[in-house]
Every structure is written in structure tokens, then in C-alpha cells.
Design a protein around this motif. Structure first.
Motif, PDB file in Angstrom:
ATOM      1  N   PRO A 181       0.806  -1.228   0.000  1.00  0.00           N
ATOM      2  CA  PRO A 181       0.000   0.000   0.000  1.00  0.00           C
ATOM      3  C   PRO A 181       0.840   1.280   0.000  1.00  0.00           C
ATOM      4  CG  PRO A 181      -0.895  -1.593   1.553  1.00  0.00           C
ATOM      5  CD  PRO A 181       0.451  -2.102   1.136  1.00  0.00           C
ATOM      6  N   VAL A 182       2.036   1.214   0.588  1.00  0.00           N
ATOM      7  CA  VAL A 182       2.934   2.373   0.549  1.00  0.00           C
ATOM      8  C   VAL A 182       3.362   2.644  -0.890  1.00  0.00           C
ATOM      9  CG1 VAL A 182       5.148   3.297   1.349  1.00  0.00           C
ATOM     10  CG2 VAL A 182       3.715   1.954   2.908  1.00  0.00           C
ATOM     11  N   LEU A 183       3.658   1.573  -1.618  1.00  0.00           N
ATOM     12  CA  LEU A 183       4.018   1.726  -3.025  1.00  0.00           C
ATOM     13  C   LEU A 183       2.853   2.292  -3.836  1.00  0.00           C
ATOM     14  CD1 LEU A 183       5.930  -1.633  -3.630  1.00  0.00           C
ATOM     15  CD2 LEU A 183       6.936   0.655  -3.466  1.00  0.00           C
ATOM     16  N   ILE A 184       1.642   1.828  -3.541  1.00  0.00           N
ATOM     17  CA  ILE A 184       0.466   2.324  -4.265  1.00  0.00           C
ATOM     18  C   ILE A 184       0.270   3.815  -4.025  1.00  0.00           C
ATOM     19  CG2 ILE A 184      -2.056   2.177  -4.402  1.00  0.00           C
ATOM     20  CD1 ILE A 184      -1.777  -0.839  -3.899  1.00  0.00           C
ATOM     21  N   ALA A 185       0.509   4.256  -2.787  1.00  0.00           N
ATOM     22  CA  ALA A 185       0.420   5.693  -2.500  1.00  0.00           C
ATOM     23  C   ALA A 185       1.411   6.474  -3.362  1.00  0.00           C
ATOM     24  CB  ALA A 185       0.678   5.945  -1.015  1.00  0.00           C
ATOM     25  N   GLY A 186       2.620   5.944  -3.490  1.00  0.00           N
ATOM     26  CA  GLY A 186       3.605   6.592  -4.357  1.00  0.00           C
ATOM     27  C   GLY A 186       3.205   6.549  -5.816  1.00  0.00           C
ATOM     28  N   ASP A 187       2.599   5.427  -6.241  1.00  0.00           N
ATOM     29  CA  ASP A 187       2.146   5.309  -7.632  1.00  0.00           C
ATOM     30  C   ASP A 187       1.087   6.358  -7.962  1.00  0.00           C
ATOM     31  OD1 ASP A 187       3.767   3.087  -8.159  1.00  0.00           O
ATOM     32  OD2 ASP A 187       2.266   1.703  -7.372  1.00  0.00           O
ATOM     33  N   VAL A 188       0.160   6.580  -7.028  1.00  0.00           N
ATOM     34  CA  VAL A 188      -0.894   7.581  -7.252  1.00  0.00           C
ATOM     35  C   VAL A 188      -0.278   8.961  -7.452  1.00  0.00           C
ATOM     36  CG1 VAL A 188      -2.845   8.781  -6.185  1.00  0.00           C
ATOM     37  CG2 VAL A 188      -2.686   6.290  -6.037  1.00  0.00           C
ATOM     38  N   LEU A 189       0.691   9.302  -6.620  1.00  0.00           N
ATOM     39  CA  LEU A 189       1.348  10.605  -6.746  1.00  0.00           C
ATOM     40  C   LEU A 189       2.109  10.713  -8.069  1.00  0.00           C
ATOM     41  CD1 LEU A 189       2.649  10.981  -3.088  1.00  0.00           C
ATOM     42  CD2 LEU A 189       0.757  12.228  -4.143  1.00  0.00           C
ATOM     43  N   ALA A 190       2.743   9.611  -8.487  1.00  0.00           N
ATOM     44  CA  ALA A 190       3.481   9.627  -9.749  1.00  0.00           C
ATOM     45  C   ALA A 190       2.538   9.788 -10.935  1.00  0.00           C
ATOM     46  CB  ALA A 190       4.288   8.338  -9.889  1.00  0.00           C
ATOM     47  N   VAL A 191       1.385   9.116 -10.892  1.00  0.00           N
ATOM     48  CA  VAL A 191       0.405   9.246 -11.972  1.00  0.00           C
ATOM     49  C   VAL A 191      -0.121  10.674 -12.051  1.00  0.00           C
ATOM     50  CG1 VAL A 191      -1.956   8.615 -12.635  1.00  0.00           C
ATOM     51  CG2 VAL A 191      -0.292   6.827 -12.097  1.00  0.00           C
ATOM     52  N   LEU A 192      -0.402  11.275 -10.904  1.00  0.00           N
ATOM     53  CA  LEU A 192      -0.870  12.662 -10.894  1.00  0.00           C
ATOM     54  C   LEU A 192       0.177  13.611 -11.465  1.00  0.00           C
ATOM     55  CD1 LEU A 192      -2.610  12.812  -7.388  1.00  0.00           C
ATOM     56  CD2 LEU A 192      -3.719  12.733  -9.636  1.00  0.00           C
ATOM     57  N   THR A 193       1.455  13.255 -11.293  1.00  0.00           N
ATOM     58  CA  THR A 193       2.536  14.125 -11.748  1.00  0.00           C
ATOM     59  C   THR A 193       2.835  13.942 -13.237  1.00  0.00           C
ATOM     60  OG1 THR A 193       3.545  14.032  -9.533  1.00  0.00           O
ATOM     61  CG2 THR A 193       4.944  14.798 -11.351  1.00  0.00           C
ATOM     62  N   TYR A 194       2.823  12.695 -13.732  1.00  0.00           N
ATOM     63  CA  TYR A 194       3.286  12.408 -15.093  1.00  0.00           C
ATOM     64  C   TYR A 194       2.218  11.751 -15.974  1.00  0.00           C
ATOM     65  CZ  TYR A 194       7.800  13.140 -12.824  1.00  0.00           C
ATOM     66  OH  TYR A 194       8.853  13.664 -12.125  1.00  0.00           O
ATOM     67  N   ARG A 195       0.938  11.921 -15.633  1.00  0.00           N
ATOM     68  CA  ARG A 195      -0.127  11.199 -16.332  1.00  0.00           C
ATOM     69  C   ARG A 195      -0.191  11.507 -17.829  1.00  0.00           C
ATOM     70  NH1 ARG A 195      -2.039  15.142 -13.187  1.00  0.00           N
ATOM     71  NH2 ARG A 195      -3.381  16.774 -14.081  1.00  0.00           N
ATOM     72  N   ARG A 196       0.272  12.664 -18.249  1.00  0.00           N
ATOM     73  CA  ARG A 196       0.176  13.035 -19.669  1.00  0.00           C
ATOM     74  C   ARG A 196       1.233  12.361 -20.536  1.00  0.00           C
ATOM     75  NH1 ARG A 196      -0.732  19.634 -19.214  1.00  0.00           N
ATOM     76  NH2 ARG A 196      -2.668  19.573 -17.994  1.00  0.00           N
ATOM     77  N   HIS A 197       2.181  11.683 -19.918  1.00  0.00           N
ATOM     78  CA  HIS A 197       3.320  11.168 -20.677  1.00  0.00           C
ATOM     79  C   HIS A 197       3.327   9.647 -20.817  1.00  0.00           C
ATOM     80  CE1 HIS A 197       5.052  15.194 -20.480  1.00  0.00           C
ATOM     81  NE2 HIS A 197       4.763  15.208 -19.188  1.00  0.00           N
ATOM     82  N   ALA A 198       2.249   8.979 -20.425  1.00  0.00           N
ATOM     83  CA  ALA A 198       2.206   7.518 -20.506  1.00  0.00           C
ATOM     84  C   ALA A 198       2.043   7.057 -21.952  1.00  0.00           C
ATOM     85  CB  ALA A 198       1.066   6.972 -19.652  1.00  0.00           C
ATOM     86  N   HIS A 199       2.656   5.930 -22.286  1.00  0.00           N
ATOM     87  CA  HIS A 199       2.521   5.329 -23.614  1.00  0.00           C
ATOM     88  C   HIS A 199       1.725   4.039 -23.463  1.00  0.00           C
ATOM     89  CE1 HIS A 199       3.965   3.209 -27.334  1.00  0.00           C
ATOM     90  NE2 HIS A 199       3.697   4.410 -27.818  1.00  0.00           N
ATOM     91  N   TRP A 200       0.425   4.114 -23.755  1.00  0.00           N
ATOM     92  CA  TRP A 200      -0.485   3.007 -23.485  1.00  0.00           C
ATOM     93  C   TRP A 200      -0.255   1.775 -24.351  1.00  0.00           C
ATOM     94  CZ3 TRP A 200      -3.231   2.250 -19.275  1.00  0.00           C
ATOM     95  CH2 TRP A 200      -3.448   3.362 -18.439  1.00  0.00           C
ATOM     96  N   PRO A 201       0.140   1.883 -25.618  1.00  0.00           N
ATOM     97  CA  PRO A 201       0.422   0.656 -26.382  1.00  0.00           C
ATOM     98  C   PRO A 201       1.473  -0.232 -25.715  1.00  0.00           C
ATOM     99  CG  PRO A 201       0.225   2.512 -27.873  1.00  0.00           C
ATOM    100  CD  PRO A 201       0.200   3.083 -26.487  1.00  0.00           C
TER     101      PRO A 201
END
Length: 257
Positions: free
Chosen positions: A57-77
């Protein structure tokens, strides 16, 4: 239950876990793979098998913050190409945890840490001599995605140590910094959330562990904010050398414990 008395954690033990949580936040927004140090700290302070459930769950908390920070740069394919193989690895890791006792898990975590340190060293050296990345649609490209996906799924389920594996894959695929961070942010958020039912089913996550997680999640936030500030300022070469050294020490400590 008082989180400070969970598993008889001392004040120094909690301070070490808090520092590890801060490193998780930093790794999610700046230097992927730095949380291998957090893994070693959690496994040293807590029972090795239980530490994987507390850290998740600590990692998930960090993942949420990372997604909020870099969500526009993900490569979904790239993400969709990896997920089926990762699922196979997660199932394999779950079956391993069903069979393994605390001593075997501790030894496995130590061995995985040393393996990941070796992988990171190898990745850094090969990065100095750039190679042409495999094309996405080629047979070699598909096989590489499957291989890294299965290994990443297994290591992240058993030891929450899939970061270096995925880092090596994304770098070999030619991702630049922001694309790397955005894609890995969504990857680990989705994978780590999908691991929760497996970890809960194995008894690695329960009400008591979540109390400790609630206390530790507070420290993830400043780590993530510092990582966001430092990502364009940090001397990454020196930091990776320190991470590798700390990972080796942590792995040896678990193997010799």
C-alpha cells in the motif's frame, strides 16, 4: 492496535520504515528503482514475508502521486503489450508465496535484490553504448516484452522488486525521461493495485498492517514532492551508484541474517 507496537517495532524501527517510505515517494517521481533500498529496510525491520504486504500500500500511494505528476506522458500501447505477461508472472509469484516460508522469502528477497543490483549495473553499462531498440511489431520485440513482463510480474509479487526489470525494458525500448516516468507510473499503479487481492488472500494485508501503512503513507508525500523538484537537478549517475551499493548491502544482510 497502536502501530508503533505492531510486530514489536521500536522507535528506531519505525524511523527506518518512515525513511523507506520517503524513498518510495522519491523513487516514484525521480529515480525508478530507488525503492529497492526501501524493500531491504522493510524486510530487515519486519518479518520478511509480512514486509511485502506492508510495503504494497505504501508503493500504491507513491504510484498515485506519480500518476498525478506524469499522467500526460504515458505510452499506453507499451502498457497493453506488457500486461498479459505480467499477469502470468504475478500468478507464478503468488504460487511461490503460498509454498515459501519466512526464511525462504527472506533469502529470495535478498537474492532478488542482488540480482536487481546486477541488472542495474548491466543496464547502466549497456546504456553507454546505445543499441537500436527492437521494433514493437517484430518477433524479437514481442518476445522481449513477454520475457520482461513475466520476470517483472514475478519479482514484483514476491518482493515488490519489479522496478529495475521494467526500467531496463523501458530504457531498451528507447523511452526518454518523461515518457519513461509516465509509462512506469501507470504500469506500477495498475499492477500493484491488482496484487492487493492476492496479498490479502495470502494474509499479507489485514487491518493491522493497514494501520501501519496509514502512518507510513504520510512520509511518501514529501518524498514524491522532493523527487518532482529534483528530477531535473539530480546527479543521477552518483545516485544510482549509491542505490546499487545500498541494495547490495541490504541483499547481503538478508542472505546472511
Amino acid at each position: 492496535m497502536n502501530t508503533m507496537t505492531l510486530w514489536h517495532i521500536s522507535g528506531w524501527g519505525f524511523a527506518a520504515l518512515a525513511f523507506a517510505a520517503l524513498l518510495v515517494g522519491f523513487s516514484k517521481t525521480a529515480v525508478s528503482g530507488a525503492n529497492t533500498v526501501s524493500l531491504a529496510i522493510f524486510a530487515a525491520v519486519l518479518p520478511a514475508r509480512a514486509s511485502t504486504g506492508v510495503l504494497l500500500p505504501v508503493l500504491i500511494a507513491g504510484d498515485v502521486l506519480a500518476v498525478l505528476t506524469y499522467r500526460r506522458h504515458a505510452h499506453w500501447p507499451t502498457l497493453w503489450r506488457l500486461f498479459p505477461a505480467v499477469a502470468v508472472g504475478v500468478v507464478a509469484g503468488t504460487l511461490f508465496l503460498v509454498w515459501a516460508d519466512d526464511g525462504i522469502v527472506r533469502t529470495s528477497i535478498g537474492a532478488i535484490l542482488l540480482l536487481m543490483a546486477g541488472v542495474t549495473v548491466w543496464r547502466r553499462r549497456t546504456a553507454e553504448t546505445p543499441q537500436e531498440p527492437d521494433a514493437v511489431g517484430t518477433r524479437a520485440g514481442r518476445m522481449k516484452a513477454r520475457s520482461y513482463g513475466v520476470l517483472g510480474g514475478f519479482t514484483t509479487m514476491v518482493a515488490n522488486a519489479g522496478g529495475p526489470v521494467m526500467s531496463m525494458y523501458l530504457l531498451s525500448a528507447g523511452f526518454r525521461k518523461l515518457g519513461f516516468l509516465g509509462t512506469s507510473a501507470f504500469f506500477f499503479l495498475i499492477v500493484n493495485v491488482s496484487k492487493v487481492p492476492f496479498s490479502a488472500g495470502l494474509g499479507l494485508i489485514d487491518g493491522r498492517s493497514l494501520l501501519l501503512d496509514a502512518a507510513l503513507a504520510v512520509f511518501v508525500v514529501p518524498g514524491a514532492l522532493f523527487g518532482k523538484w529534483a528530477v531535473n537537478r539530480i546527479n543521477q549517475r552518483l545516485f544510482e551508484q549509491l542505490v546499487i551499493a545500498a541494495t547490495v548491502v541490504g541483499g547481503l544482510q538478508l542472505l546472511l541474517r
